[in-house]
Design a protein around this motif. Structure first.
Motif, PDB file in Angstrom:
ATOM      1  N   SER A  59      -3.552  -2.856  -9.733  1.00 24.38           N
ATOM      2  CA  SER A  59      -3.813  -2.644 -11.356  1.00 24.38           C
ATOM      3  C   SER A  59      -4.141  -0.992 -11.692  1.00 24.38           C
ATOM      4  CB  SER A  59      -5.144  -3.581 -11.679  1.00 24.38           C
ATOM      5  OG  SER A  59      -6.461  -2.971 -10.870  1.00 24.38           O
ATOM      6  N   SER A  60      -4.504  -0.377 -10.565  1.00 21.55           N
ATOM      7  CA  SER A  60      -4.749   0.980 -10.683  1.00 21.55           C
ATOM      8  C   SER A  60      -3.689   1.915 -10.927  1.00 21.55           C
ATOM      9  CB  SER A  60      -5.764   1.724  -9.610  1.00 21.55           C
ATOM     10  OG  SER A  60      -5.311   1.502  -8.426  1.00 21.55           O
ATOM     11  N   VAL A  61      -2.338   1.511  -9.995  1.00 20.47           N
ATOM     12  CA  VAL A  61      -1.189   2.157 -10.299  1.00 20.47           C
ATOM     13  C   VAL A  61      -0.603   1.808 -11.422  1.00 20.47           C
ATOM     14  CG1 VAL A  61       1.176   2.145  -9.018  1.00 20.47           C
ATOM     15  CG2 VAL A  61      -0.853   1.945  -7.736  1.00 20.47           C
ATOM     16  N   LYS A  62      -0.758   0.461 -12.128  1.00 17.83           N
ATOM     17  CA  LYS A  62      -0.406   0.321 -13.434  1.00 17.83           C
ATOM     18  C   LYS A  62      -0.831   1.013 -14.601  1.00 17.83           C
ATOM     19  CE  LYS A  62       0.867  -4.544 -12.173  1.00 17.83           C
ATOM     20  NZ  LYS A  62       0.260  -6.136 -12.412  1.00 17.83           N
ATOM     21  N   ALA A  63      -2.247   1.120 -14.079  1.00 13.27           N
ATOM     22  CA  ALA A  63      -3.237   2.172 -14.998  1.00 13.27           C
ATOM     23  C   ALA A  63      -2.594   3.498 -15.133  1.00 13.27           C
ATOM     24  CB  ALA A  63      -4.497   2.055 -14.984  1.00 13.27           C
ATOM     25  N   ASP A  64      -2.245   3.889 -13.922  1.00  9.49           N
ATOM     26  CA  ASP A  64      -1.621   5.306 -13.899  1.00  9.49           C
ATOM     27  C   ASP A  64      -0.090   5.343 -14.477  1.00  9.49           C
ATOM     28  OD1 ASP A  64      -2.002   7.722 -12.672  1.00  9.49           O
ATOM     29  OD2 ASP A  64      -0.887   7.544 -10.986  1.00  9.49           O
ATOM     30  N   ALA A  65       0.628   4.376 -14.511  1.00  8.63           N
ATOM     31  CA  ALA A  65       1.564   4.457 -15.008  1.00  8.63           C
ATOM     32  C   ALA A  65       1.431   4.575 -16.835  1.00  8.63           C
ATOM     33  CB  ALA A  65       2.443   2.943 -14.801  1.00  8.63           C
ATOM     34  N   TRP A  66       0.676   3.755 -17.054  1.00 11.56           N
ATOM     35  CA  TRP A  66       0.349   4.149 -18.574  1.00 11.56           C
ATOM     36  C   TRP A  66      -0.065   5.294 -19.059  1.00 11.56           C
ATOM     37  CZ3 TRP A  66       2.008   1.539 -22.555  1.00 11.56           C
ATOM     38  CH2 TRP A  66       2.230   0.060 -22.546  1.00 11.56           C
ATOM     39  N   HIS A  67      -0.471   6.247 -17.911  1.00  9.74           N
ATOM     40  CA  HIS A  67      -0.804   7.511 -18.306  1.00  9.74           C
ATOM     41  C   HIS A  67       0.372   8.463 -18.722  1.00  9.74           C
ATOM     42  CE1 HIS A  67      -5.032   8.785 -17.613  1.00  9.74           C
ATOM     43  NE2 HIS A  67      -5.134   7.671 -16.496  1.00  9.74           N
ATOM     44  N   VAL A  92       6.781   4.280 -11.852  1.00 11.90           N
ATOM     45  CA  VAL A  92       5.282   4.183 -11.493  1.00 11.90           C
ATOM     46  C   VAL A  92       5.054   2.536 -11.874  1.00 11.90           C
ATOM     47  CG1 VAL A  92       3.006   4.720 -11.619  1.00 11.90           C
ATOM     48  CG2 VAL A  92       4.745   6.406 -11.587  1.00 11.90           C
ATOM     49  N   MET A  93       5.214   2.156 -12.932  1.00 10.11           N
ATOM     50  CA  MET A  93       5.073   0.804 -13.360  1.00 10.11           C
ATOM     51  C   MET A  93       5.710  -0.294 -12.312  1.00 10.11           C
ATOM     52  SD  MET A  93       3.327  -1.399 -15.018  1.00 10.11           S
ATOM     53  CE  MET A  93       2.678  -0.600 -16.601  1.00 10.11           C
ATOM     54  N   LYS A  94       7.022  -0.081 -12.224  1.00 12.11           N
ATOM     55  CA  LYS A  94       7.795  -0.686 -11.398  1.00 12.11           C
ATOM     56  C   LYS A  94       7.120  -0.904  -9.772  1.00 12.11           C
ATOM     57  CE  LYS A  94      12.388  -1.160  -8.949  1.00 12.11           C
ATOM     58  NZ  LYS A  94      13.501  -0.610  -8.595  1.00 12.11           N
ATOM     59  N   ARG A  95       6.491   0.207  -9.149  1.00 14.76           N
ATOM     60  CA  ARG A  95       5.941   0.051  -8.111  1.00 14.76           C
ATOM     61  C   ARG A  95       4.416  -0.383  -8.105  1.00 14.76           C
ATOM     62  NH1 ARG A  95      10.066   1.101  -6.124  1.00 14.76           N
ATOM     63  NH2 ARG A  95      10.507   3.093  -5.157  1.00 14.76           N
ATOM     64  N   GLY A  96       3.801  -0.253  -9.407  1.00 19.05           N
ATOM     65  CA  GLY A  96       2.603  -1.136  -9.588  1.00 19.05           C
ATOM     66  C   GLY A  96       2.752  -2.713  -9.641  1.00 19.05           C
ATOM     67  N   ILE A  97       3.762  -2.759 -10.208  1.00 16.90           N
ATOM     68  CA  ILE A  97       4.111  -4.428 -10.186  1.00 16.90           C
ATOM     69  C   ILE A  97       4.281  -4.933  -8.950  1.00 16.90           C
ATOM     70  CG2 ILE A  97       5.854  -6.280 -10.981  1.00 16.90           C
ATOM     71  CD1 ILE A  97       5.844  -4.474 -13.680  1.00 16.90           C
ATOM     72  N   GLU A  98       5.280  -4.169  -8.208  1.00 13.31           N
ATOM     73  CA  GLU A  98       5.631  -4.533  -6.852  1.00 13.31           C
ATOM     74  C   GLU A  98       4.511  -4.773  -5.828  1.00 13.31           C
ATOM     75  OE1 GLU A  98      10.231  -2.795  -6.851  1.00 13.31           O
ATOM     76  OE2 GLU A  98       8.633  -1.625  -5.703  1.00 13.31           O
ATOM     77  N   ALA A  99       3.681  -3.712  -5.913  1.00 18.91           N
ATOM     78  CA  ALA A  99       2.528  -3.643  -5.218  1.00 18.91           C
ATOM     79  C   ALA A  99       1.152  -4.533  -5.613  1.00 18.91           C
ATOM     80  CB  ALA A  99       1.848  -1.997  -4.939  1.00 18.91           C
ATOM     81  N   GLN A 158       0.717  -1.274  -0.104  1.00 20.66           N
ATOM     82  CA  GLN A 158      -0.161   0.124   0.194  1.00 20.66           C
ATOM     83  C   GLN A 158       0.927   1.349  -0.009  1.00 20.66           C
ATOM     84  OE1 GLN A 158      -2.396   0.384   3.468  1.00 20.66           O
ATOM     85  NE2 GLN A 158      -3.539   2.115   2.499  1.00 20.66           N
ATOM     86  N   ALA A 159       1.905   1.187   0.790  1.00 19.60           N
ATOM     87  CA  ALA A 159       2.775   2.367   0.994  1.00 19.60           C
ATOM     88  C   ALA A 159       3.353   2.696  -0.598  1.00 19.60           C
ATOM     89  CB  ALA A 159       3.721   2.179   2.058  1.00 19.60           C
ATOM     90  N   LYS A 160       3.690   1.621  -1.051  1.00 19.43           N
ATOM     91  CA  LYS A 160       4.610   1.671  -2.508  1.00 19.43           C
ATOM     92  C   LYS A 160       3.553   2.361  -3.607  1.00 19.43           C
ATOM     93  CE  LYS A 160       7.777  -2.266  -1.819  1.00 19.43           C
ATOM     94  NZ  LYS A 160       8.063  -3.494  -2.271  1.00 19.43           N
ATOM     95  N   ALA A 161       2.422   1.704  -3.611  1.00 14.74           N
ATOM     96  CA  ALA A 161       1.365   2.509  -4.464  1.00 14.74           C
ATOM     97  C   ALA A 161       0.937   3.691  -4.253  1.00 14.74           C
ATOM     98  CB  ALA A 161       0.058   1.678  -4.354  1.00 14.74           C
ATOM     99  N   ILE A 196      10.504  16.693 -21.633  1.00 16.11           N
ATOM    100  CA  ILE A 196       9.137  16.335 -21.358  1.00 16.11           C
ATOM    101  C   ILE A 196       9.171  14.482 -21.703  1.00 16.11           C
ATOM    102  CG2 ILE A 196       6.563  15.858 -21.694  1.00 16.11           C
ATOM    103  CD1 ILE A 196       6.689  19.082 -21.938  1.00 16.11           C
ATOM    104  N   ILE A 197       9.467  14.344 -22.679  1.00 14.37           N
ATOM    105  CA  ILE A 197       9.669  12.753 -23.118  1.00 14.37           C
ATOM    106  C   ILE A 197      10.611  12.167 -22.197  1.00 14.37           C
ATOM    107  CG2 ILE A 197      10.455  11.372 -25.050  1.00 14.37           C
ATOM    108  CD1 ILE A 197       9.866  13.555 -27.074  1.00 14.37           C
ATOM    109  N   VAL A 198      11.709  12.816 -21.881  1.00 12.97           N
ATOM    110  CA  VAL A 198      12.618  11.839 -21.134  1.00 12.97           C
ATOM    111  C   VAL A 198      12.175  11.644 -19.600  1.00 12.97           C
ATOM    112  CG1 VAL A 198      14.925  12.081 -20.075  1.00 12.97           C
ATOM    113  CG2 VAL A 198      14.753  12.658 -22.114  1.00 12.97           C
ATOM    114  N   TRP A 199      11.614  12.840 -19.140  1.00 11.46           N
ATOM    115  CA  TRP A 199      11.135  12.721 -17.818  1.00 11.46           C
ATOM    116  C   TRP A 199       9.494  11.611 -17.858  1.00 11.46           C
ATOM    117  CZ3 TRP A 199      11.983  13.416 -12.881  1.00 11.46           C
ATOM    118  CH2 TRP A 199      10.688  13.653 -12.144  1.00 11.46           C
ATOM    119  N   LYS A 200       8.875  11.889 -18.652  1.00 12.48           N
ATOM    120  CA  LYS A 200       7.624  10.987 -18.752  1.00 12.48           C
ATOM    121  C   LYS A 200       8.249   9.429 -18.994  1.00 12.48           C
ATOM    122  CE  LYS A 200       3.810  12.996 -17.885  1.00 12.48           C
ATOM    123  NZ  LYS A 200       3.140  12.626 -16.864  1.00 12.48           N
TER     124      LYS A 200
END
Length: 288
Positions: free
Chosen positions: A142-150, A132-139, A4-7, A121-125
């Protein structure tokens, strides 16, 4: 750090990053005569609200089980994912509509310095997507992974804008709309990514068979418990960051009911200890 903390950490990162970038993109697009950058700013603004929803969803879905929700509140997370997808589709539709309008409207060439803004912007994004995807996978969220795809969608939009502005600047007068065509292309890519995010969340809601690797690990851990001869049926339902398991365990047919009961509890405790992402476990004892 807990899942939860990672997410939550990843979501705060998204909110702060998108807020700063929305301001930068909006100002650069306005003063640099680039609708692609303005479209980027629109998407980043919707991303801010989407990330807030993800944050609320994570906190709500992490609530413990209660009388009305014996399996916990985890199913709130894929529902939030659906809303996040709705934000993506809405932003893509707005970008596409405005791009089509601007394609047919004469306007000035974008400023050359907007390319440097887009490069940063490209480099930062892309960095944001990976983090964020790494955190979503660790946690296992699915919603954090969706946020990563943003973030990935935003990076692709920026790449398209970079190409469009570069074409307009190199080819000069008569190619001002290249910037708008780039934004239109980006909106189509955002739509496609929306489907990629939506599909696994739908599978989670519908209890689809999607977790063969988890089932294999459960069988390995189960057969390591003394008294468990083998396993039979194993069904998994994912709710939020937890997996709920229904497992049929084969034991010696000559043991007593009390021994079978104690063995089932031992198996359940072992599974939850070895695999902390497991929530509720229902053990059905089968005689050998």
């Amino acid at each position: 750090m807990s899942n939860q903390a990672k997410a939550i950490q990843a979501t705060y990162f998204s909110i702060i990053g998108n807020t700063v970038l929305a301001i930068i993109k909006g100002l650069a697009g306005f003063f640099g005569n680039s609708y692609a950058l303005i479209a980027d700013a629109i998407e980043s603004t919707t991303d801010i609200f989407a990330s807030f929803l993800v944050l609320l969803g994570i906190k709500y879905s992490s609530r413990p089980a209660d009388k009305n929700h014996p399996y916990g509140h985890g199913r709130a997370e894929p529902l939030i994912t659906f809303i996040v997808v709705g934000f993506l589709i809405t932003s893509a539709t707005v970008i596409a509509y405005e791009s089509i309008i601007n394609i047919g409207t004469p306007h000035e060439l974008p400023k050359s310095w907007t390319l440097f803004v887009l490069g940063g912007i490209i480099v930062w994004k892309e960095y944001s997507f990976r983090l964020v995807m790494k955190r979503g996978i660790e946690a296992n969220s699915s919603s954090v992974k969706a946020d990563a795809w943003h973030h990935r969608s935003d990076a692709i939009t920026s790449v398209a804008a970079f190409i469009g502005i570069a074409i307009a600047l190199v080819l000069g007068k008569g190619y001002e709309a290249a910037d708008d065509w780039a934004a239109l292309f980006a909106s189509g890519f955002i739509m496609y990514n929306s489907y990629l995010i939506f599909r696994p969340a739908l599978g989670e809601i519908m209890d689809e068979h999607l977790y063969d690797d988890v089932i294999e690990n459960i069988r390995l851990v189960a057969t390591s418990v003394d008294g468990i001869i083998a396993t039979e049926k194993c069904f998994i339902r994912k709710a939020g960051m937890k997996y709920h398991v229904d497992l049929h365990a084969i034991v010696d047919s000559k043991i007593t009911v009390r021994e079978g009961h104690d063995l089932a509890h031992k198996l359940k405790d072992t599974l939850k200890k070895e695999m902390p992402f497991i929530g509720n476990v229902l053990i059905h004892i089968e005689p050998d």
